[in-house]
Design a protein around this motif. Structure first.
Motif, PDB file in Angstrom:
ATOM      1  N   GLU A 170       0.816  -1.214   0.000  1.00 34.15           N
ATOM      2  CA  GLU A 170       0.000   0.000   0.000  1.00 34.15           C
ATOM      3  C   GLU A 170       0.846   1.258   0.000  1.00 34.15           C
ATOM      4  O   GLU A 170       0.350   2.339  -0.316  1.00 34.15           O
ATOM      5  CB  GLU A 170      -0.933  -0.002   1.211  1.00 34.15           C
ATOM      6  CG  GLU A 170      -1.965  -1.131   1.174  1.00 34.15           C
ATOM      7  CD  GLU A 170      -2.889  -1.106   2.373  1.00 34.15           C
ATOM      8  OE1 GLU A 170      -2.651  -0.276   3.275  1.00 34.15           O
ATOM      9  OE2 GLU A 170      -3.842  -1.900   2.400  1.00 34.15           O
ATOM     10  N   ARG A 227      -3.691   2.862 -12.705  1.00 37.65           N
ATOM     11  CA  ARG A 227      -4.997   2.908 -12.028  1.00 37.65           C
ATOM     12  C   ARG A 227      -6.073   3.457 -12.954  1.00 37.65           C
ATOM     13  O   ARG A 227      -7.186   2.926 -13.014  1.00 37.65           O
ATOM     14  CB  ARG A 227      -4.904   3.779 -10.776  1.00 37.65           C
ATOM     15  CG  ARG A 227      -4.492   3.033  -9.526  1.00 37.65           C
ATOM     16  CD  ARG A 227      -4.725   3.890  -8.300  1.00 37.65           C
ATOM     17  NE  ARG A 227      -4.732   3.097  -7.087  1.00 37.65           N
ATOM     18  CZ  ARG A 227      -5.046   3.566  -5.895  1.00 37.65           C
ATOM     19  NH1 ARG A 227      -5.396   4.844  -5.762  1.00 37.65           N
ATOM     20  NH2 ARG A 227      -5.029   2.793  -4.831  1.00 37.65           N
ATOM     21  N   ASP A 236      -1.363   3.481  -2.990  1.00 37.78           N
ATOM     22  CA  ASP A 236      -1.918   4.811  -3.214  1.00 37.78           C
ATOM     23  C   ASP A 236      -0.779   5.684  -3.717  1.00 37.78           C
ATOM     24  O   ASP A 236       0.233   5.843  -3.025  1.00 37.78           O
ATOM     25  CB  ASP A 236      -2.470   5.369  -1.896  1.00 37.78           C
ATOM     26  CG  ASP A 236      -3.061   6.762  -2.062  1.00 37.78           C
ATOM     27  OD1 ASP A 236      -2.869   7.384  -3.118  1.00 37.78           O
ATOM     28  OD2 ASP A 236      -3.704   7.233  -1.106  1.00 37.78           O
TER      29      ASP A 236
END
Length: 294
Positions: A170, A227, A236
């Motif tokens: 992440e 993405r 992210d």
């Protein structure tokens, strides 16, 4: 015309095989059929195929390993180009050779010119510079293209590593103080084809996309574009932290400034090279097609 591509299984070599096919017969031996580390084997191959053009995409690219394996690195990055250039000089052939931003000292913020003073920081950079100098001193008709941060939809490279890590984590820490231009292998091959079709004069040229970024900025762009294309990533992009090179020590010193001035090549060919972000989009699209992404 017989075109011999060395390093045909690599990222650049694969693209060259596709791009240069319209120019004539293309021969691209793999490592099993031609040991480039053996000078005698190279001599036999040149005598057998008698190429009119040699496109040398073969190289020792393990930057850190070169610190302890200098002999092997210099064989592929310096002695092999010298051997190929000598052949072209004595047989009236042309050599196209690819080099690296690592030949420069890596300081400052100005883009390196083809005339800038060199000063490699690593054994890898020293070996690439030795190859460049041997080619340019050979008297052969030769094009030397210095490029930076090569990647593609195939093989092992930064983009593919980032996409793999982005599915697993992440948050990531990526070096943010090394600046350059990520260069797709496909662009290198396309410009090479254009250079040959336009009979680009022999000499040294920089070949990279326009613009600049850091490895951190490159990673963020990869994640954002992937993405947006629908790739299921855990990471992210805003949680990708920029760290200094000093926090990521490696055996070989990396240049902080890998900017390359492009005016000489653009003016010689009458082109404007594309920006690195648009090239990333094309490479990501090809990667998604290869991997069956939706």
């Amino acid at each position: 015309m017989t075109i011999l591509i060395l390093g045909g299984n690599g990222q650049v070599g694969f693209e060259l095989q596709r791009s240069l096919a319209p120019l004539g017969e293309v021969i691209a031996p793999d490592r099993r059929s031609l040991d480039l580390g053996d000078p005698a084997a190279v001599v036999r191959a040149l005598d057998r195929w008698q190429p009119t053009r040699i496109v040398n995409a073969a190289a020792w690219t393990a930057v850190d390993a070169a610190e302890n394996e200098r002999e092997a690195a210099f064989r592929l990055n310096a002695e092999l180009p010298a051997q190929l250039a000598d052949y072209c000089a004595s047989h009236g052939g042309q050599l196209i050779h690819y080099s690296s931003d690592y030949v420069y000292p890596g300081d400052g913020k100005q883009a390196w010119q083809e005339t800038s003073a060199t000063g490699p920081l690593s054994a890898y950079g020293e070996s690439k510079l030795a190859g460049d100098e041997a080619v340019m001193a050979s008297g052969a008709e030769a094009l030397v293209f210095r490029t930076s941060w090569v990647y593609s939809a195939r093989g092992g490279n930064f983009m593919k590593t980032m996409l793999r890590l982005a599915r697993e984590r992440e948050a990531l820490n990526i070096v943010g103080d090394q600046i350059g231009a990520p260069t797709p292998a496909r662009l290198i091959a396309e410009v090479t084809l254009l250079a040959l079709r336009q009979s680009l004069p022999s000499g040294l040229y920089h070949l990279a996309p326009r613009g600049e970024t850091s490895w951190h900025g490159f990673a963020q762009a990869i994640f954002r574009q992937a993405r947006a294309a629908g790739e299921p990533l855990k990471v992210d992009p805003e949680r990708v932290a920029a760290i200094p090179t000093s926090d990521y020590p490696t055996p070989a010193t990396r240049p902080l400034n890998s900017r390359l001035a492009l005016a000489r090549l653009e003016q010689a060919l009458g082109i404007t090279l594309p920006g690195w972000e648009s090239q990333l989009a094309l490479t990501l699209a090809e990667w998604r097609e290869i991997n069956g992404s939706r």
